[in-house]
Design an enzyme around this catalytic site. Structure first.
Site, mmCIF file in Angstrom:
data_model
loop_
_atom_site.group_PDB
_atom_site.id
_atom_site.type_symbol
_atom_site.label_atom_id
_atom_site.label_comp_id
_atom_site.label_asym_id
_atom_site.label_seq_id
_atom_site.Cartn_x
_atom_site.Cartn_y
_atom_site.Cartn_z
ATOM 1 N N ASP A 10 0.882 -1.155 0.053
ATOM 2 C CA ASP A 10 0.027 -0.024 0.152
ATOM 3 C C ASP A 10 0.868 1.171 0.014
ATOM 4 O O ASP A 10 1.801 1.054 0.698
ATOM 5 C CB ASP A 10 -0.784 0.057 1.204
ATOM 6 C CG ASP A 10 -2.129 0.905 1.128
ATOM 7 O OD1 ASP A 10 -3.263 0.588 0.908
ATOM 8 O OD2 ASP A 10 -1.911 2.129 1.136
ATOM 9 N N ILE A 11 0.388 2.215 -0.808
ATOM 10 C CA ILE A 11 1.192 3.525 -0.949
ATOM 11 C C ILE A 11 1.183 4.496 0.376
ATOM 12 O O ILE A 11 2.063 5.183 0.755
ATOM 13 C CB ILE A 11 0.875 4.128 -2.182
ATOM 14 C CG1 ILE A 11 1.865 5.209 -2.563
ATOM 15 C CG2 ILE A 11 -0.713 4.973 -1.894
ATOM 16 C CD1 ILE A 11 1.605 5.617 -4.100
ATOM 17 N N ASN B 116 -12.993 -3.293 2.833
ATOM 18 C CA ASN B 116 -13.655 -2.181 2.980
ATOM 19 C C ASN B 116 -14.902 -2.132 1.835
ATOM 20 O O ASN B 116 -14.366 -2.298 0.687
ATOM 21 C CB ASN B 116 -12.937 -0.949 2.870
ATOM 22 C CG ASN B 116 -12.188 -0.764 4.135
ATOM 23 O OD1 ASN B 116 -12.457 -1.186 5.335
ATOM 24 N ND2 ASN B 116 -10.979 -0.097 4.002
ATOM 25 N N HIS C 36 -10.456 -5.428 -3.109
ATOM 26 C CA HIS C 36 -8.902 -5.987 -2.629
ATOM 27 C C HIS C 36 -9.168 -5.840 -1.178
ATOM 28 O O HIS C 36 -9.892 -5.702 -0.272
ATOM 29 C CB HIS C 36 -8.086 -4.479 -2.711
ATOM 30 C CG HIS C 36 -8.824 -3.189 -2.477
ATOM 31 N ND1 HIS C 36 -9.631 -2.356 -2.982
ATOM 32 C CD2 HIS C 36 -8.346 -2.442 -1.005
ATOM 33 C CE1 HIS C 36 -9.926 -1.389 -2.217
ATOM 34 N NE2 HIS C 36 -9.269 -1.319 -1.244
ATOM 35 N N HIS D 108 -6.977 -5.987 2.245
ATOM 36 C CA HIS D 108 -5.831 -5.309 2.954
ATOM 37 C C HIS D 108 -5.301 -6.495 3.694
ATOM 38 O O HIS D 108 -5.953 -6.843 4.659
ATOM 39 C CB HIS D 108 -6.323 -4.282 3.753
ATOM 40 C CG HIS D 108 -6.815 -2.949 3.207
ATOM 41 N ND1 HIS D 108 -5.989 -1.765 3.094
ATOM 42 C CD2 HIS D 108 -8.117 -2.694 2.523
ATOM 43 C CE1 HIS D 108 -6.896 -0.727 2.232
ATOM 44 N NE2 HIS D 108 -8.170 -1.217 2.225
HETATM 45 P P1 AMP Z 1 -9.689 1.477 0.492
HETATM 46 O O1 AMP Z 1 -9.835 2.784 1.227
HETATM 47 O O2 AMP Z 1 -10.156 -0.021 1.454
HETATM 48 O O3 AMP Z 1 -10.377 1.507 -0.751
HETATM 49 O O4 AMP Z 1 -8.234 0.955 0.021
HETATM 50 C C1 AMP Z 1 -7.604 1.724 -1.032
HETATM 51 C C2 AMP Z 1 -5.860 1.607 -0.473
HETATM 52 O O5 AMP Z 1 -5.294 1.666 -1.804
HETATM 53 C C3 AMP Z 1 -5.723 2.672 0.312
HETATM 54 O O6 AMP Z 1 -5.156 2.124 1.304
HETATM 55 C C4 AMP Z 1 -4.551 3.471 -0.502
HETATM 56 O O7 AMP Z 1 -3.555 4.093 0.249
HETATM 57 C C5 AMP Z 1 -4.248 2.447 -1.532
HETATM 58 N N1 AMP Z 1 -3.699 3.055 -2.662
HETATM 59 C C6 AMP Z 1 -4.000 4.009 -3.487
HETATM 60 N N2 AMP Z 1 -3.450 4.375 -4.436
HETATM 61 C C7 AMP Z 1 -2.411 3.382 -4.576
HETATM 62 C C8 AMP Z 1 -0.952 3.197 -5.393
HETATM 63 N N3 AMP Z 1 -0.982 3.669 -6.329
HETATM 64 N N4 AMP Z 1 -0.295 1.967 -5.024
HETATM 65 C C9 AMP Z 1 -0.547 1.435 -3.794
HETATM 66 N N5 AMP Z 1 -1.604 1.631 -3.174
HETATM 67 C C10 AMP Z 1 -2.465 2.763 -3.371
#
Ligand code: AMP
Length: 114
Positions: free
Chosen positions: A30-31, A87, A100, A102
């Site tokens: 995760d970024i 989520n 996805h 986590h």
């Molecule tokens: P959610 O809030 O459950 O939809 O999780 C989305 C996740 O994607 C968040 O934890 C973000 O930090 C992560 N995210 C968004 N863009 C990127 C990216 N380019 N690379 C890695 N993680 C990302």
């Protein structure tokens, strides 16, 4: 559904720190990590979330959790415990509408989540 940033990661149009790749899914860091280990496991097949999951996706969604388990072992998270989170929708805090899982670990966590 419209394309998300995860579609671009799957197509390798934008970089990601990959930790796993197979025919059905990929996993990457995760970024914006919320724990020392924070990895996202996403299916290659795009659908928004569990609510959009079809019965035919049961094996695929199960596979995401098998991969989460294997990655957790690779990072030795099985020794102390870890959390797997999906989520589902805005009230749950979903921001990317491509299913996805986590995988979070490496620190103690509270319950209930915020
Ligand atoms: P959610 O809030 O459950 O939809 O999780 C989305 C996740 O994607 C968040 O934890 C973000 O930090 C992560 N995210 C968004 N863009 C990127 C990216 N380019 N690379 C890695 N993680 C990302």
């Amino acid at each position: 559904m419209s394309e998300t940033i995860f579609t671009k990661i799957l197509r390798k149009e934008i970089p990601a720190d990959l930790v796993h790749e197979d025919e059905q899914c990929i996993a990457f860091r995760d970024i914006n990590p919320q724990a020392p280990v924070h990895i996202l496991i996403i299916p290659r097949k795009a659908f928004e979330n569990i609510d959009a999951m079809q019965d035919e996706d049961e094996q695929l969604v199960g596979h995401l959790f098998s991969v989460a388990r294997d990655i957790a072992r690779t990072f030795h998270l099985d020794e102390t415990g870890y959390r797997c989170v999906i989520n589902n929708g805005s009230n749950a805090g979903q921001t990317v509408f491509h299913l996805h899982v986590h995988l979070l670990g490496g620190r103690a966590m509270n319950w209930p989540p915020g």
